[in-house]
Design a protein around this motif. Structure first.
Motif, short mmCIF file in Angstrom:
data_model
loop_
_atom_site.label_atom_id
_atom_site.label_comp_id
_atom_site.label_asym_id
_atom_site.label_seq_id
_atom_site.Cartn_x
_atom_site.Cartn_y
_atom_site.Cartn_z
N ALA A 169 -11.34 -5.54 -1.44
CA ALA A 169 -10.00 -5.25 -0.95
C ALA A 169 -9.75 -3.74 -0.98
O ALA A 169 -10.38 -3.00 -1.72
N TRP A 188 -10.56 -11.06 -3.75
CA TRP A 188 -10.14 -9.67 -3.54
C TRP A 188 -11.30 -8.68 -3.66
O TRP A 188 -11.08 -7.47 -3.68
N GLU A 219 -6.78 -7.63 1.81
CA GLU A 219 -7.97 -8.43 1.57
C GLU A 219 -9.03 -8.14 2.63
O GLU A 219 -8.73 -7.98 3.81
#
Length: 401
Positions: free
Chosen positions: A84, A81, A116
């Motif tokens: 993100a 992540w 993501e």
């Protein structure tokens, strides 16, 4: 156990290839970033699987033995992540903040979701809030859902009636005219629907239900046309030319203006006229139901344009130019075909006597004046001066839509 020892879970012989990561994720979610979780296990290969999983998730292994591991929980945007992004950059106080511009990398993600990094780029031409937004859209969508009707049950198709041939022919001609206009009213929002970024989901949903409304109108007008006749009636080149100018409008706001504010607004008058002068119960029912739907479409067009004009008052001149250009391009066309006009006169007359035809003719003249007055009032509500609103209303296509 010492009070300073980290919280511990025992995943026993459950391997990471059988779902052990769910237990570890759950335990990690209950401690803050930077804190340590102790995991006990006896599954073969436990250490290697746990190490690979921690690397992917952004956690750090502090200590590993044959049957125990200490995991330091990573923070937000670690592991997969990293980088993100939150759709709409919402904050806790405004969980569904609508962005002024929707990023292509957000794609189809729900508004407010964390997206993501590394996903595909999506191209949605209508990706700016000002281009499509109306604060009333969510409420109009709720109203539209509550007002949906089933043609099979909402209309009494078996209601008994028999009309003189000329009157039935007049109804079929009007239905044929309505069908081609509703085809245009279906295809135009459908054309823009796939161009709107899903971040503006209220607009996307409202247009989708508007398309469904028009599909239903096409169905009921077609069924009425074929109720007593095998085929629909006449479609003119002038009528289709008028509708093509709507279909070719490249800008969402201009298309909404020409279709919803002017065209469908005028159609509401026409449908009320048909309901009032319908020679049979089926025609009366479908005219009333369709008019209710069309009024919502007009409401959305007005809401969108009022909001955009508050921010971009210069748009008003572009809207006026669109009316004038459309009028000029259709100047040589016939406009409303004679058969439709005569059919409306006959339906309002209700009989063939000179006095009845005179009443029917005057009723259609009154309808046209009401259409023009309605257009003028909507134009003034959009901020046009009265004289300009009156002139633009008079330039609207003779085909009504």
């Amino acid at each position: 156990m010492d009070a300073s020892s980290p919280p511990t879970i025992d995943i026993e012989a459950l391997g990471f290839d059988r779902g052990a990561h769910l237990l570890v994720k759950r335990a990690l979610s209950r401690i803050p970033p930077g804190a340590t979780l102790r995991v006990r296990a006896c599954a073969p290969g436990f250490q290697a699987h746990l190490a690979a999983w921690c690397r992917a998730q952004g956690h750090r292994l502090a200590e590993v033995t044959d049957n125990r591991a200490d995991i330091v929980r990573g923070g937000y945007q670690t592991g997969r992540w990293q980088g993100a992004e939150r759709c709409g950059k919402a904050d806790p106080g405004e969980p569904e903040a609508v962005a002024e511009r929707a990023e292509s990398r957000w794609g189809l993600a729900a508004r407010g979701a964390t997206v993501e990094a590394g996903g595909p780029e999506w191209h949605f031409p209508l990706d700016r809030k000002a281009e499509v937004w109306a604060e009333e859209a969510a409420e109009l969508y709720r109203q539209a859902l509550a007002a949906q009707w089933d043609p099979e049950t909402a209309v009494d198709w078996n209601a008994p009636f028999e009309l003189p041939d000329e009157v039935e022919d007049a109804v079929v001609q009007v239905m044929t005219y309505l069908i081609e206009n509703e085809n245009a009213a279906l295809l135009i929002p459908a054309r823009f629907l796939g161009r709107i970024h899903p971040h503006y989901r209220e607009i996307m949903q409202l247009l989708a239900i508007q398309v469904a409304d028009e599909a239903r109108h096409v169905e009921v007008f077609t069924r009425r046309a074929r109720l007593k006749r095998r085929e629909p009636a006449l479609s003119t080149a002038g009528g289709q030319s008028s509708l093509k100018t709507l279909f070719d409008a490249p800008d969402f706001s201009i298309a909404s203006f020409l279709l919803s504010v002017l065209g469908e607004g005028t159609f509401v008058n026409l449908l009320h006229f048909l309901h009032a002068h319908a020679p049979d119960p089926v025609t009366a029912q479908i005219a009333r139901l369709a008019a209710r739907d069309e009024a919502r479409h007009v409401a959305f067009g007005m809401a969108h344009l009022l909001q955009r004009l508050r921010r971009e008052p210069e748009l008003r001149s572009r809207l006026a130019n669109a009316v004038e250009l459309r009028y000029d391009s259709l100047a040589a066309s016939a406009g409303l075909n004679e058969e439709v006009y005569d059919a409306l006169v006959l339906l309002a007359a209700g009989a063939w006597s000179p006095a009845a035809i005179a009443r029917g003719f005057e009723a259609v003249q009154t309808l046209q004046r009401e259409m023009a007055e309605g257009r003028r009032l909507r134009l003034q509500k959009l901020g046009f001066e009265e004289n300009q609103a009156r002139r633009l209303a008079s330039l609207h296509t003779r085909n009504f839509m």
